[in-house]
Write a protein that holds these residues in place. Sequence first.
Motif, PDB file in Angstrom:
ATOM      1  N   LEU A   1     -24.396 -15.016  13.220  1.00 33.56           N
ATOM      2  CA  LEU A   1     -24.091 -16.034  14.228  1.00 33.56           C
ATOM      3  C   LEU A   1     -22.610 -16.391  14.233  1.00 33.56           C
ATOM      4  O   LEU A   1     -22.015 -16.569  15.287  1.00 33.56           O
ATOM      5  CB  LEU A   1     -24.936 -17.291  13.980  1.00 33.56           C
ATOM      6  N   PHE A   2     -22.012 -16.461  13.054  1.00 33.75           N
ATOM      7  CA  PHE A   2     -20.612 -16.873  12.957  1.00 33.75           C
ATOM      8  C   PHE A   2     -19.640 -15.703  12.942  1.00 33.75           C
ATOM      9  O   PHE A   2     -18.436 -15.892  12.800  1.00 33.75           O
ATOM     10  CB  PHE A   2     -20.414 -17.769  11.731  1.00 33.75           C
ATOM     11  N   SER A   3     -20.151 -14.502  13.133  1.00 32.79           N
ATOM     12  CA  SER A   3     -19.297 -13.317  13.153  1.00 32.79           C
ATOM     13  C   SER A   3     -18.654 -13.154  14.531  1.00 32.79           C
ATOM     14  O   SER A   3     -19.318 -13.277  15.557  1.00 32.79           O
ATOM     15  CB  SER A   3     -20.130 -12.072  12.834  1.00 32.79           C
TER      16      SER A   3
ATOM     17  N   SER B   1     -20.603 -21.769  21.394  1.00 31.64           N
ATOM     18  CA  SER B   1     -19.832 -20.777  22.143  1.00 31.64           C
ATOM     19  C   SER B   1     -20.520 -19.410  22.115  1.00 31.64           C
ATOM     20  O   SER B   1     -20.615 -18.724  23.144  1.00 31.64           O
ATOM     21  CB  SER B   1     -18.426 -20.676  21.556  1.00 31.64           C
ATOM     22  N   THR B   2     -21.003 -19.010  20.950  1.00 31.26           N
ATOM     23  CA  THR B   2     -21.695 -17.726  20.816  1.00 31.26           C
ATOM     24  C   THR B   2     -22.966 -17.704  21.653  1.00 31.26           C
ATOM     25  O   THR B   2     -23.255 -16.714  22.337  1.00 31.26           O
ATOM     26  CB  THR B   2     -22.011 -17.447  19.328  1.00 31.26           C
ATOM     27  N   ILE B   3     -23.734 -18.787  21.618  1.00 29.59           N
ATOM     28  CA  ILE B   3     -24.983 -18.858  22.392  1.00 29.59           C
ATOM     29  C   ILE B   3     -24.698 -18.750  23.890  1.00 29.59           C
ATOM     30  O   ILE B   3     -25.381 -18.023  24.603  1.00 29.59           O
ATOM     31  CB  ILE B   3     -25.759 -20.140  22.037  1.00 29.59           C
ATOM     32  N   VAL B   4     -23.684 -19.439  24.360  1.00 27.47           N
ATOM     33  CA  VAL B   4     -23.324 -19.361  25.789  1.00 27.47           C
ATOM     34  C   VAL B   4     -22.929 -17.926  26.151  1.00 27.47           C
ATOM     35  O   VAL B   4     -23.346 -17.399  27.194  1.00 27.47           O
ATOM     36  CB  VAL B   4     -22.187 -20.368  26.116  1.00 27.47           C
ATOM     37  N   ARG B   5     -22.169 -17.267  25.291  1.00 26.76           N
ATOM     38  CA  ARG B   5     -21.759 -15.882  25.556  1.00 26.76           C
ATOM     39  C   ARG B   5     -22.964 -14.934  25.546  1.00 26.76           C
ATOM     40  O   ARG B   5     -23.043 -14.000  26.358  1.00 26.76           O
ATOM     41  CB  ARG B   5     -20.696 -15.445  24.552  1.00 26.76           C
TER      42      ARG B   5
ATOM     43  N   ILE C   1     -24.597 -12.494  28.831  1.00 30.06           N
ATOM     44  CA  ILE C   1     -24.933 -11.072  28.902  1.00 30.06           C
ATOM     45  C   ILE C   1     -26.425 -10.858  29.159  1.00 30.06           C
ATOM     46  O   ILE C   1     -26.860  -9.723  29.304  1.00 30.06           O
ATOM     47  CB  ILE C   1     -24.461 -10.281  27.658  1.00 30.06           C
ATOM     48  N   GLY C   2     -27.200 -11.951  29.202  1.00 32.28           N
ATOM     49  CA  GLY C   2     -28.611 -11.854  29.580  1.00 32.28           C
ATOM     50  C   GLY C   2     -29.614 -11.905  28.448  1.00 32.28           C
ATOM     51  O   GLY C   2     -30.814 -11.722  28.664  1.00 32.28           O
ATOM     52  N   VAL C   3     -29.151 -12.170  27.221  1.00 35.45           N
ATOM     53  CA  VAL C   3     -30.051 -12.248  26.075  1.00 35.45           C
ATOM     54  C   VAL C   3     -30.738 -13.614  26.070  1.00 35.45           C
ATOM     55  O   VAL C   3     -30.123 -14.633  26.367  1.00 35.45           O
ATOM     56  CB  VAL C   3     -29.263 -12.031  24.759  1.00 35.45           C
ATOM     57  N   SER C   4     -32.012 -13.624  25.724  1.00 39.47           N
ATOM     58  CA  SER C   4     -32.783 -14.856  25.627  1.00 39.47           C
ATOM     59  C   SER C   4     -32.514 -15.527  24.279  1.00 39.47           C
ATOM     60  O   SER C   4     -32.348 -14.848  23.268  1.00 39.47           O
ATOM     61  CB  SER C   4     -34.269 -14.516  25.775  1.00 39.47           C
ATOM     62  N   ILE C   5     -32.491 -16.867  24.274  1.00 38.93           N
ATOM     63  CA  ILE C   5     -32.195 -17.619  23.056  1.00 38.93           C
ATOM     64  C   ILE C   5     -33.379 -18.506  22.684  1.00 38.93           C
ATOM     65  O   ILE C   5     -33.901 -19.247  23.509  1.00 38.93           O
ATOM     66  CB  ILE C   5     -30.939 -18.509  23.235  1.00 38.93           C
ATOM     67  N   CYS C   6     -33.751 -18.413  21.413  1.00 40.81           N
ATOM     68  CA  CYS C   6     -34.805 -19.250  20.849  1.00 40.81           C
ATOM     69  C   CYS C   6     -34.201 -20.093  19.735  1.00 40.81           C
ATOM     70  O   CYS C   6     -33.533 -19.552  18.850  1.00 40.81           O
ATOM     71  CB  CYS C   6     -35.931 -18.370  20.291  1.00 40.81           C
ATOM     72  N   ILE C   7     -34.433 -21.389  19.780  1.00 39.26           N
ATOM     73  CA  ILE C   7     -33.998 -22.257  18.696  1.00 39.26           C
ATOM     74  C   ILE C   7     -35.169 -22.354  17.722  1.00 39.26           C
ATOM     75  O   ILE C   7     -36.263 -22.793  18.082  1.00 39.26           O
ATOM     76  CB  ILE C   7     -33.588 -23.661  19.205  1.00 39.26           C
TER      77      ILE C   7
END
Length: 176
Positions: free
Chosen positions: A69-71, A110-114, A118-124
């Motif tokens: 995540l932080f890379s 910032s990473t999550i928004v990026r 690109i179209g990737v789904s995000i799960c918390i």
Amino acid sequence: SFEAFVCWQPDRAALYAPDVQALIKQSQLDVPFHHWVLYEACQQMQFWKANCLTDMSLFVSLNVSAKQLFSSSLIEIITRTLDETGLAPAHLQLEIPVRWIMQNWQIASSTIVRLKRIGVSICIDDFDFSQTASKCLDALPIDTLKIDIACVHRQISDRRSKDALYRNIAFAFEKH
């Protein structure tokens, strides 16, 4: 949907699963290991989509490590992996524990928004309805919440807490 897990078969080796996780982290192989898991999961999902699955809304879900995540190279690695495997970004979901987002809000958000761009789904993952975690609902483009089971158990112990849990879940649905 599918979730990618790596299973260790201790009957085939002298190491046990917790030892393997520690060994991977200590050896500095955790980042390449997670990249390998990402590639294999995307390749398998693309194979299934091309050869036997007709439901185009299916996706594979992967856990993201804190180091990933932080890379600064995470977006590049995911984009390259999707290109190499032919998997559309909509068929990949990344699970990010809320504690890592809160660990470094600026980089994580910032990473999550990026990733969403690109179209990737995000799960918390491990969501707990704390005021800090609820910040994610207001500020981040998330698709899925995985509520921490310990949070649910704490809140269903009495009627008032159970009502609060229902309100929190309804609030989460309203946000997305």
